[in-house]
Scaffold this motif. Structure first.
Motif, short mmCIF file in Angstrom:
data_model
loop_
_atom_site.label_atom_id
_atom_site.label_comp_id
_atom_site.label_asym_id
_atom_site.label_seq_id
_atom_site.Cartn_x
_atom_site.Cartn_y
_atom_site.Cartn_z
N HIS A 99 2.50 30.23 -30.93
CA HIS A 99 1.64 29.85 -29.80
C HIS A 99 2.37 29.99 -28.46
N THR A 100 3.70 30.18 -28.48
CA THR A 100 4.44 30.35 -27.23
C THR A 100 4.53 31.82 -26.79
N LEU A 101 4.05 32.73 -27.63
CA LEU A 101 4.22 34.15 -27.34
C LEU A 101 3.48 34.58 -26.07
N GLY A 102 2.31 33.99 -25.83
CA GLY A 102 1.52 34.40 -24.67
C GLY A 102 2.25 34.20 -23.36
N LEU A 377 -8.24 30.23 -38.91
CA LEU A 377 -8.28 31.07 -37.72
C LEU A 377 -6.89 31.14 -37.10
N PRO A 378 -6.50 32.30 -36.57
CA PRO A 378 -5.20 32.38 -35.89
C PRO A 378 -5.17 31.43 -34.69
N MET A 379 -4.11 30.65 -34.58
CA MET A 379 -3.97 29.80 -33.41
C MET A 379 -3.79 30.69 -32.18
N PRO A 380 -4.62 30.51 -31.15
CA PRO A 380 -4.50 31.37 -29.96
C PRO A 380 -3.12 31.26 -29.34
N ALA A 381 -2.61 32.40 -28.90
CA ALA A 381 -1.27 32.44 -28.31
C ALA A 381 -1.30 32.67 -26.81
N ASP A 382 -2.47 33.07 -26.26
CA ASP A 382 -2.49 33.38 -24.84
C ASP A 382 -2.39 32.11 -24.01
N ARG A 383 -1.93 32.26 -22.79
CA ARG A 383 -1.61 31.11 -21.94
C ARG A 383 -2.84 30.30 -21.57
N ALA A 385 -5.59 29.86 -23.27
CA ALA A 385 -6.02 29.07 -24.43
C ALA A 385 -5.13 27.85 -24.62
N ASN A 386 -3.83 28.02 -24.42
CA ASN A 386 -2.90 26.93 -24.66
C ASN A 386 -2.88 25.90 -23.55
N GLU A 387 -3.25 26.28 -22.38
CA GLU A 387 -3.19 25.34 -21.26
C GLU A 387 -4.59 24.84 -20.89
N LEU A 388 -5.45 25.69 -20.39
CA LEU A 388 -6.76 25.25 -19.92
C LEU A 388 -7.70 24.88 -21.05
N VAL A 389 -7.92 25.79 -22.00
CA VAL A 389 -8.93 25.57 -23.04
C VAL A 389 -8.57 24.37 -23.91
N TRP A 390 -7.33 24.30 -24.35
CA TRP A 390 -6.93 23.22 -25.25
C TRP A 390 -7.09 21.85 -24.60
N HIS A 391 -6.63 21.74 -23.36
CA HIS A 391 -6.72 20.45 -22.68
C HIS A 391 -8.17 20.07 -22.39
N THR A 392 -9.00 21.05 -22.11
CA THR A 392 -10.41 20.77 -21.86
C THR A 392 -11.10 20.28 -23.12
N LEU A 393 -10.83 20.92 -24.24
CA LEU A 393 -11.42 20.50 -25.51
C LEU A 393 -10.89 19.13 -25.93
N ALA A 394 -9.61 18.87 -25.68
CA ALA A 394 -9.04 17.56 -26.04
C ALA A 394 -9.70 16.45 -25.23
N ASP A 395 -9.94 16.68 -23.94
CA ASP A 395 -10.63 15.68 -23.12
C ASP A 395 -12.06 15.47 -23.58
N MET A 396 -12.74 16.57 -23.95
CA MET A 396 -14.11 16.48 -24.46
C MET A 396 -14.16 15.63 -25.72
N ARG A 421 -13.57 28.08 -14.63
CA ARG A 421 -12.17 28.49 -14.58
C ARG A 421 -11.91 29.84 -15.22
N ILE A 422 -12.76 30.23 -16.17
CA ILE A 422 -12.49 31.45 -16.93
C ILE A 422 -13.43 32.58 -16.56
N MET A 423 -14.74 32.28 -16.53
CA MET A 423 -15.72 33.35 -16.31
C MET A 423 -15.85 33.69 -14.84
N PRO A 424 -16.04 34.97 -14.51
CA PRO A 424 -16.18 35.37 -13.10
C PRO A 424 -17.44 34.78 -12.50
#
Length: 425
Positions: A99-102, A377-383, A385-396, A421-424
Protein backbone atom coordinates in the motif's frame (compact mmCIF):
# COMPACT_ATOMS: atom_id res chain seq x y z
CA UNK A 1 86.00 14.27 4.16
CA UNK A 2 84.33 16.45 1.57
CA UNK A 3 84.38 13.59 -0.90
CA UNK A 4 82.55 11.29 1.57
CA UNK A 5 79.94 14.04 2.19
CA UNK A 6 79.14 14.28 -1.51
CA UNK A 7 78.86 10.51 -1.78
CA UNK A 8 76.23 10.49 1.03
CA UNK A 9 74.34 13.25 -0.78
CA UNK A 10 74.29 11.32 -4.03
CA UNK A 11 73.13 8.18 -2.22
CA UNK A 12 70.35 10.13 -0.50
CA UNK A 13 69.14 11.60 -3.81
CA UNK A 14 69.14 8.15 -5.40
CA UNK A 15 66.98 6.76 -2.57
CA UNK A 16 64.52 9.65 -2.92
CA UNK A 17 64.21 8.94 -6.63
CA UNK A 18 63.48 5.27 -6.01
CA UNK A 19 60.89 6.07 -3.32
CA UNK A 20 59.11 8.54 -5.63
CA UNK A 21 58.98 5.90 -8.33
CA UNK A 22 57.37 3.44 -5.96
CA UNK A 23 54.73 5.96 -4.88
CA UNK A 24 53.51 6.76 -8.38
CA UNK A 25 53.06 3.12 -9.29
CA UNK A 26 49.81 2.04 -7.51
CA UNK A 27 49.27 -1.61 -6.68
CA UNK A 28 46.45 -3.17 -8.70
CA UNK A 29 43.14 -3.29 -6.74
CA UNK A 30 41.76 -6.78 -6.17
CA UNK A 31 38.76 -7.55 -8.31
CA UNK A 32 36.20 -10.29 -7.70
CA UNK A 33 33.52 -9.41 -10.26
CA UNK A 34 30.85 -9.93 -7.59
CA UNK A 35 27.72 -7.77 -7.76
CA UNK A 36 26.55 -6.60 -4.33
CA UNK A 37 22.93 -5.52 -3.75
CA UNK A 38 21.66 -3.91 -0.55
CA UNK A 39 18.13 -4.88 0.51
CA UNK A 40 16.25 -2.77 3.05
CA UNK A 41 13.43 -4.37 5.05
CA UNK A 42 11.46 -3.90 8.27
CA UNK A 43 10.43 -7.46 9.13
CA UNK A 44 10.29 -8.41 12.82
CA UNK A 45 13.15 -10.42 14.30
CA UNK A 46 11.66 -13.91 13.93
CA UNK A 47 10.70 -13.46 10.27
CA UNK A 48 13.92 -11.55 9.60
CA UNK A 49 15.94 -14.61 10.61
CA UNK A 50 14.14 -16.68 7.98
CA UNK A 51 14.68 -13.91 5.45
CA UNK A 52 18.39 -13.89 6.29
CA UNK A 53 18.54 -17.67 5.83
CA UNK A 54 17.00 -17.34 2.38
CA UNK A 55 19.42 -14.58 1.47
CA UNK A 56 22.33 -16.75 2.63
CA UNK A 57 21.07 -19.62 0.47
CA UNK A 58 20.84 -17.31 -2.54
CA UNK A 59 24.35 -15.96 -1.95
CA UNK A 60 25.76 -19.49 -1.68
CA UNK A 61 23.94 -20.70 -4.79
CA UNK A 62 25.04 -17.69 -6.84
CA UNK A 63 28.52 -16.61 -5.67
CA UNK A 64 28.74 -14.02 -8.44
CA UNK A 65 25.96 -12.10 -6.66
CA UNK A 66 25.70 -10.98 -3.07
CA UNK A 67 22.57 -9.63 -1.35
CA UNK A 68 23.15 -7.79 1.93
CA UNK A 69 20.20 -7.33 4.31
CA UNK A 70 19.80 -4.06 6.18
CA UNK A 71 17.00 -3.58 8.72
CA UNK A 72 15.15 -0.28 8.99
CA UNK A 73 12.34 0.90 11.32
CA UNK A 74 8.96 -0.10 9.87
CA UNK A 75 7.37 3.27 10.57
CA UNK A 76 10.04 5.21 8.66
CA UNK A 77 10.98 2.75 5.90
CA UNK A 78 8.97 4.44 3.10
CA UNK A 79 10.25 7.92 3.98
CA UNK A 80 13.80 6.60 4.44
CA UNK A 81 13.69 5.14 0.92
CA UNK A 82 12.27 8.37 -0.53
CA UNK A 83 14.95 10.50 1.13
CA UNK A 84 17.88 8.22 0.34
CA UNK A 85 16.98 7.70 -3.33
CA UNK A 86 16.19 11.39 -3.73
CA UNK A 87 19.72 12.17 -2.54
CA UNK A 88 21.20 9.78 -5.10
CA UNK A 89 21.68 6.76 -2.84
CA UNK A 90 19.42 4.29 -1.08
CA UNK A 91 19.16 0.51 -1.33
CA UNK A 92 19.14 -1.42 -4.58
CA UNK A 93 16.03 -3.31 -3.42
CA UNK A 94 13.43 -2.76 -0.71
CA UNK A 95 10.98 -5.22 0.85
CA UNK A 96 7.95 -3.11 1.67
CA UNK A 97 4.17 -3.23 2.10
CA UNK A 98 2.26 -2.83 -1.14
CA UNK A 99 0.00 0.00 0.00
CA UNK A 100 3.05 2.32 0.22
CA UNK A 101 4.00 1.83 -3.44
CA UNK A 102 1.78 4.63 -4.73
CA UNK A 103 3.47 7.35 -2.72
CA UNK A 104 6.93 5.99 -3.53
CA UNK A 105 6.14 5.80 -7.23
CA UNK A 106 4.74 9.33 -7.16
CA UNK A 107 8.00 10.54 -5.64
CA UNK A 108 9.81 8.88 -8.54
CA UNK A 109 12.02 6.60 -6.44
CA UNK A 110 10.87 3.21 -7.78
CA UNK A 111 11.55 1.44 -11.04
CA UNK A 112 8.78 -0.24 -13.02
CA UNK A 113 9.04 -4.03 -12.91
CA UNK A 114 6.94 -4.82 -15.98
CA UNK A 115 10.05 -6.21 -17.68
CA UNK A 116 11.32 -8.15 -14.68
CA UNK A 117 9.17 -11.32 -14.87
CA UNK A 118 7.50 -13.19 -17.70
CA UNK A 119 3.74 -13.46 -18.01
CA UNK A 120 3.79 -17.09 -16.91
CA UNK A 121 5.85 -16.20 -13.82
CA UNK A 122 3.40 -13.48 -12.81
CA UNK A 123 0.45 -15.78 -13.49
CA UNK A 124 1.88 -18.29 -11.02
CA UNK A 125 1.40 -15.74 -8.23
CA UNK A 126 -1.81 -14.89 -6.37
CA UNK A 127 -3.60 -12.43 -8.71
CA UNK A 128 -4.92 -10.16 -5.95
CA UNK A 129 -1.39 -9.85 -4.52
CA UNK A 130 -0.05 -8.89 -7.95
CA UNK A 131 -2.91 -6.41 -8.24
CA UNK A 132 -1.97 -4.90 -4.88
CA UNK A 133 1.55 -4.32 -6.23
CA UNK A 134 0.31 -2.52 -9.35
CA UNK A 135 -0.58 1.13 -9.84
CA UNK A 136 -2.76 2.66 -12.54
CA UNK A 137 -0.84 5.29 -14.51
CA UNK A 138 -2.63 7.00 -17.39
CA UNK A 139 -5.15 4.17 -17.52
CA UNK A 140 -2.47 1.46 -17.63
CA UNK A 141 -1.62 -0.92 -14.80
CA UNK A 142 2.10 -0.73 -13.96
CA UNK A 143 3.83 -3.26 -11.70
CA UNK A 144 6.07 -1.65 -9.08
CA UNK A 145 6.66 -4.61 -6.79
CA UNK A 146 6.78 -8.41 -6.90
CA UNK A 147 4.70 -9.88 -4.05
CA UNK A 148 6.43 -12.60 -2.05
CA UNK A 149 3.83 -12.87 0.76
CA UNK A 150 0.27 -11.65 1.28
CA UNK A 151 -2.09 -10.71 4.10
CA UNK A 152 -5.89 -10.78 4.25
CA UNK A 153 -8.77 -11.37 6.66
CA UNK A 154 -10.42 -14.57 7.87
CA UNK A 155 -12.56 -15.85 10.73
CA UNK A 156 -10.55 -17.25 13.65
CA UNK A 157 -12.31 -19.57 16.09
CA UNK A 158 -11.72 -22.03 18.92
CA UNK A 159 -12.42 -25.54 17.61
CA UNK A 160 -12.96 -26.76 21.18
CA UNK A 161 -16.23 -24.81 21.14
CA UNK A 162 -17.15 -24.87 17.45
CA UNK A 163 -17.04 -28.09 15.45
CA UNK A 164 -18.42 -26.66 12.19
CA UNK A 165 -17.53 -23.04 11.38
CA UNK A 166 -20.40 -20.78 10.25
CA UNK A 167 -20.78 -20.18 6.52
CA UNK A 168 -23.23 -17.26 6.67
CA UNK A 169 -23.64 -14.14 8.77
CA UNK A 170 -26.93 -15.43 10.18
CA UNK A 171 -25.25 -18.65 11.30
CA UNK A 172 -22.27 -16.70 12.68
CA UNK A 173 -24.44 -14.44 14.82
CA UNK A 174 -26.72 -17.23 16.05
CA UNK A 175 -23.67 -19.26 17.09
CA UNK A 176 -21.99 -16.27 18.71
CA UNK A 177 -25.03 -15.26 20.74
CA UNK A 178 -25.57 -18.86 21.90
CA UNK A 179 -21.97 -19.05 23.15
CA UNK A 180 -22.03 -15.68 24.93
CA UNK A 181 -22.36 -15.84 28.72
CA UNK A 182 -22.58 -12.39 30.26
CA UNK A 183 -23.42 -13.81 33.71
CA UNK A 184 -19.89 -15.12 34.14
CA UNK A 185 -17.23 -12.96 35.72
CA UNK A 186 -15.54 -12.05 33.46
CA UNK A 187 -18.11 -12.62 30.71
CA UNK A 188 -17.50 -14.97 27.78
CA UNK A 189 -18.19 -13.63 24.30
CA UNK A 190 -19.13 -15.78 21.34
CA UNK A 191 -17.79 -13.12 18.97
CA UNK A 192 -15.26 -10.34 19.65
CA UNK A 193 -15.13 -8.12 16.57
CA UNK A 194 -13.07 -4.98 16.06
CA UNK A 195 -15.32 -2.89 13.79
CA UNK A 196 -12.45 -0.87 12.31
CA UNK A 197 -12.73 -0.11 8.61
CA UNK A 198 -9.92 -2.45 7.55
CA UNK A 199 -11.68 -5.42 9.21
CA UNK A 200 -15.19 -4.65 7.94
CA UNK A 201 -14.91 -3.08 4.48
CA UNK A 202 -14.98 -6.48 2.81
CA UNK A 203 -18.64 -6.69 3.83
CA UNK A 204 -19.42 -3.38 2.13
CA UNK A 205 -19.00 -5.22 -1.17
CA UNK A 206 -20.82 -8.29 0.15
CA UNK A 207 -23.89 -6.15 0.82
CA UNK A 208 -23.70 -4.71 -2.69
CA UNK A 209 -22.07 -1.40 -1.81
CA UNK A 210 -19.63 0.33 -4.10
CA UNK A 211 -17.37 3.36 -3.87
CA UNK A 212 -16.20 3.53 -7.51
CA UNK A 213 -17.34 1.90 -10.72
CA UNK A 214 -15.00 0.19 -13.18
CA UNK A 215 -14.16 3.52 -14.83
CA UNK A 216 -13.11 5.06 -11.49
CA UNK A 217 -16.20 7.26 -11.16
CA UNK A 218 -17.53 7.85 -7.64
CA UNK A 219 -20.81 5.91 -7.27
CA UNK A 220 -21.00 5.76 -3.47
CA UNK A 221 -24.10 7.95 -3.34
CA UNK A 222 -25.74 6.61 -6.49
CA UNK A 223 -25.57 2.97 -7.61
CA UNK A 224 -23.50 2.07 -4.54
CA UNK A 225 -25.81 3.76 -2.03
CA UNK A 226 -28.28 0.97 -1.22
CA UNK A 227 -25.64 -1.65 -0.48
CA UNK A 228 -23.47 0.78 1.49
CA UNK A 229 -26.42 1.81 3.65
CA UNK A 230 -27.23 -1.87 4.30
CA UNK A 231 -23.63 -2.40 5.36
CA UNK A 232 -23.63 0.58 7.72
CA UNK A 233 -26.98 -0.48 9.20
CA UNK A 234 -25.61 -3.99 9.82
CA UNK A 235 -22.49 -2.62 11.54
CA UNK A 236 -24.62 -0.38 13.75
CA UNK A 237 -26.74 -3.38 14.74
CA UNK A 238 -23.62 -5.33 15.67
CA UNK A 239 -22.34 -2.38 17.68
CA UNK A 240 -25.53 -2.21 19.74
CA UNK A 241 -26.00 -5.98 20.14
CA UNK A 242 -25.49 -6.73 23.84
CA UNK A 243 -24.76 -10.39 23.11
CA UNK A 244 -21.69 -9.49 21.04
CA UNK A 245 -18.44 -7.72 21.81
CA UNK A 246 -18.57 -5.69 18.59
CA UNK A 247 -16.83 -2.40 19.18
CA UNK A 248 -14.62 0.29 17.70
CA UNK A 249 -12.25 -0.16 20.64
CA UNK A 250 -9.63 -2.57 19.34
CA UNK A 251 -7.84 -2.71 22.69
CA UNK A 252 -10.99 -4.05 24.35
CA UNK A 253 -11.28 -6.80 21.73
CA UNK A 254 -7.60 -7.75 22.02
CA UNK A 255 -7.86 -7.89 25.81
CA UNK A 256 -10.84 -10.27 25.71
CA UNK A 257 -9.09 -12.55 23.22
CA UNK A 258 -5.78 -12.63 25.11
CA UNK A 259 -7.68 -13.50 28.31
CA UNK A 260 -9.45 -16.35 26.46
CA UNK A 261 -12.80 -14.65 27.03
CA UNK A 262 -13.86 -14.82 23.36
CA UNK A 263 -14.44 -17.76 21.01
CA UNK A 264 -14.47 -16.16 17.54
CA UNK A 265 -13.00 -13.08 15.91
CA UNK A 266 -12.17 -11.63 12.49
CA UNK A 267 -8.58 -10.56 11.93
CA UNK A 268 -5.62 -10.42 9.54
CA UNK A 269 -3.44 -13.37 8.60
CA UNK A 270 -0.36 -11.77 10.16
CA UNK A 271 -2.02 -12.20 13.59
CA UNK A 272 -2.14 -16.00 13.25
CA UNK A 273 0.73 -16.63 15.68
CA UNK A 274 -1.11 -14.70 18.40
CA UNK A 275 -4.23 -16.85 18.05
CA UNK A 276 -2.14 -20.00 17.92
CA UNK A 277 -0.70 -18.98 21.29
CA UNK A 278 -4.24 -18.49 22.65
CA UNK A 279 -5.97 -21.61 21.31
CA UNK A 280 -2.97 -23.84 20.56
CA UNK A 281 -3.90 -26.83 18.38
CA UNK A 282 -7.59 -25.95 18.69
CA UNK A 283 -7.10 -22.93 16.43
CA UNK A 284 -9.49 -22.88 13.49
CA UNK A 285 -9.36 -20.51 10.50
CA UNK A 286 -12.02 -20.25 7.80
CA UNK A 287 -12.97 -17.72 5.08
CA UNK A 288 -15.34 -14.96 6.14
CA UNK A 289 -19.00 -16.02 6.28
CA UNK A 290 -21.16 -14.82 3.39
CA UNK A 291 -24.09 -12.45 3.87
CA UNK A 292 -26.40 -15.38 3.16
CA UNK A 293 -26.30 -18.81 1.54
CA UNK A 294 -27.38 -17.28 -1.77
CA UNK A 295 -25.46 -14.00 -2.00
CA UNK A 296 -22.87 -11.67 -0.64
CA UNK A 297 -19.41 -13.25 -0.55
CA UNK A 298 -17.13 -10.86 1.40
CA UNK A 299 -14.26 -9.28 -0.52
CA UNK A 300 -11.69 -8.15 2.04
CA UNK A 301 -8.60 -6.35 0.90
CA UNK A 302 -5.42 -8.24 0.10
CA UNK A 303 -2.18 -6.59 1.17
CA UNK A 304 1.25 -7.84 0.05
CA UNK A 305 4.89 -7.63 1.04
CA UNK A 306 6.68 -6.81 -2.19
CA UNK A 307 10.22 -6.47 -3.48
CA UNK A 308 10.65 -3.12 -5.23
CA UNK A 309 13.67 -1.68 -7.06
CA UNK A 310 15.48 1.63 -6.81
CA UNK A 311 14.72 3.79 -9.84
CA UNK A 312 18.48 4.34 -10.23
CA UNK A 313 19.13 0.63 -10.73
CA UNK A 314 20.27 1.01 -14.35
CA UNK A 315 23.41 -1.13 -14.30
CA UNK A 316 22.68 -4.27 -16.39
CA UNK A 317 24.69 -6.53 -14.07
CA UNK A 318 22.79 -5.26 -11.03
CA UNK A 319 19.47 -5.64 -12.84
CA UNK A 320 20.32 -9.24 -13.69
CA UNK A 321 21.24 -9.96 -10.06
CA UNK A 322 18.01 -8.33 -8.81
CA UNK A 323 15.94 -10.33 -11.28
CA UNK A 324 17.59 -13.57 -10.15
CA UNK A 325 16.95 -12.76 -6.48
CA UNK A 326 13.27 -11.99 -7.12
CA UNK A 327 12.87 -15.29 -8.96
CA UNK A 328 14.60 -17.07 -6.08
CA UNK A 329 12.19 -15.54 -3.54
CA UNK A 330 9.09 -16.69 -5.43
CA UNK A 331 10.26 -20.23 -6.14
CA UNK A 332 8.45 -23.07 -4.36
CA UNK A 333 11.21 -23.85 -1.87
CA UNK A 334 11.60 -20.24 -0.72
CA UNK A 335 7.84 -19.82 -0.51
CA UNK A 336 7.57 -22.96 1.64
CA UNK A 337 10.17 -21.51 4.01
CA UNK A 338 8.15 -18.31 4.30
CA UNK A 339 5.01 -20.34 5.05
CA UNK A 340 6.84 -22.20 7.81
CA UNK A 341 7.81 -18.80 9.25
CA UNK A 342 4.14 -17.81 9.47
CA UNK A 343 3.93 -15.73 6.29
CA UNK A 344 1.33 -16.46 3.61
CA UNK A 345 3.04 -17.40 0.30
CA UNK A 346 1.96 -15.91 -3.02
CA UNK A 347 3.22 -18.82 -5.16
CA UNK A 348 0.15 -20.81 -6.25
CA UNK A 349 2.34 -23.74 -7.33
CA UNK A 350 3.17 -24.36 -3.67
CA UNK A 351 1.04 -27.25 -2.42
CA UNK A 352 -0.78 -26.60 0.84
CA UNK A 353 -1.15 -30.29 1.63
CA UNK A 354 2.44 -31.19 2.56
CA UNK A 355 2.10 -32.12 6.24
CA UNK A 356 5.73 -33.30 6.37
CA UNK A 357 7.00 -29.74 6.57
CA UNK A 358 4.14 -27.70 8.10
CA UNK A 359 1.73 -28.89 10.78
CA UNK A 360 -1.92 -29.51 9.95
CA UNK A 361 -3.23 -26.45 11.83
CA UNK A 362 -0.92 -24.10 9.95
CA UNK A 363 -1.72 -25.73 6.61
CA UNK A 364 -5.47 -25.52 7.19
CA UNK A 365 -5.07 -21.84 8.01
CA UNK A 366 -2.97 -21.28 4.87
CA UNK A 367 -5.67 -22.92 2.72
CA UNK A 368 -8.30 -20.65 4.27
CA UNK A 369 -6.24 -17.52 3.72
CA UNK A 370 -5.45 -18.44 0.10
CA UNK A 371 -9.12 -19.13 -0.66
CA UNK A 372 -10.16 -15.87 0.99
CA UNK A 373 -7.48 -13.92 -0.88
CA UNK A 374 -8.66 -15.37 -4.19
CA UNK A 375 -12.11 -13.96 -3.39
CA UNK A 376 -10.74 -10.63 -2.15
CA UNK A 377 -9.77 -7.33 -3.70
CA UNK A 378 -6.27 -5.85 -4.09
CA UNK A 379 -5.67 -3.20 -1.46
CA UNK A 380 -5.36 0.09 -3.37
CA UNK A 381 -1.81 1.40 -3.49
CA UNK A 382 -2.34 4.84 -5.03
CA UNK A 383 -1.94 7.89 -2.82
CA UNK A 384 -5.47 9.25 -3.20
CA UNK A 385 -6.98 5.92 -2.10
CA UNK A 386 -4.72 5.70 0.93
CA UNK A 387 -5.16 9.26 2.08
CA UNK A 388 -8.43 10.84 0.93
CA UNK A 389 -10.68 7.85 0.18
CA UNK A 390 -9.73 5.76 3.20
CA UNK A 391 -10.15 8.59 5.69
CA UNK A 392 -13.46 9.61 4.15
CA UNK A 393 -14.85 6.08 4.37
CA UNK A 394 -13.55 5.70 7.94
CA UNK A 395 -15.36 8.90 8.99
CA UNK A 396 -18.53 7.72 7.23
CA UNK A 397 -18.43 4.38 9.02
CA UNK A 398 -17.66 5.87 12.42
CA UNK A 399 -20.49 8.40 12.20
CA UNK A 400 -23.07 5.77 11.20
CA UNK A 401 -21.98 3.08 13.67
CA UNK A 402 -22.04 5.46 16.63
CA UNK A 403 -25.34 6.95 15.53
CA UNK A 404 -23.97 10.44 14.94
CA UNK A 405 -25.51 10.33 11.46
CA UNK A 406 -28.03 8.03 9.83
CA UNK A 407 -26.57 5.66 7.22
CA UNK A 408 -28.25 7.78 4.52
CA UNK A 409 -26.72 11.00 5.85
CA UNK A 410 -23.29 9.42 6.28
CA UNK A 411 -23.27 8.12 2.70
CA UNK A 412 -24.43 11.45 1.29
CA UNK A 413 -21.71 13.37 3.12
CA UNK A 414 -18.94 10.95 2.09
CA UNK A 415 -20.14 10.95 -1.53
CA UNK A 416 -20.06 14.75 -1.65
CA UNK A 417 -16.53 14.85 -0.24
CA UNK A 418 -15.21 12.32 -2.73
CA UNK A 419 -16.90 13.94 -5.70
CA UNK A 420 -15.61 17.39 -4.79
CA UNK A 421 -12.04 16.17 -4.25
CA UNK A 422 -11.65 13.55 -6.98
CA UNK A 423 -14.06 14.18 -9.84
CA UNK A 424 -13.56 17.20 -12.14
CA UNK A 425 -16.08 20.06 -11.74
Amino acid sequence: MHQRFWLYCLLFLWLLTQTACVRVTPAPAPTTGRVVLRLWHAWPAAEARVLQTLVDQFNQAYPEWQVVLQSRPAVSLPSDVTTAVGEGGGPHLVLIQSHTLGALAQHGVLRSLDDMLSGSELNSLLPTAVGAASISIDGRSVLFGVPITFDTLALYYNRANILQPPSSIEELLLTARALTDRERDPPVWGLAYNLSLDRTIGYLYAFGGRVFDEQGTVVLGSSGREGTERWLTWLSQLYHDEQLLATLDGVLVDRALQAREAIMTIDWAHAQAEYRAIWNDQLGVTPLPAVSDEEGVPQPYVQADVIALNVRLNNPAEQTAAQAFIRFMINVDSQRALLMAGRQPTQLALSLNDTDLVDSVQLAAARAFRLQAQRGLPMPADRIANELVWHTLADMQLSAVRGLLTPEQAVTMADEILRSRIMPP
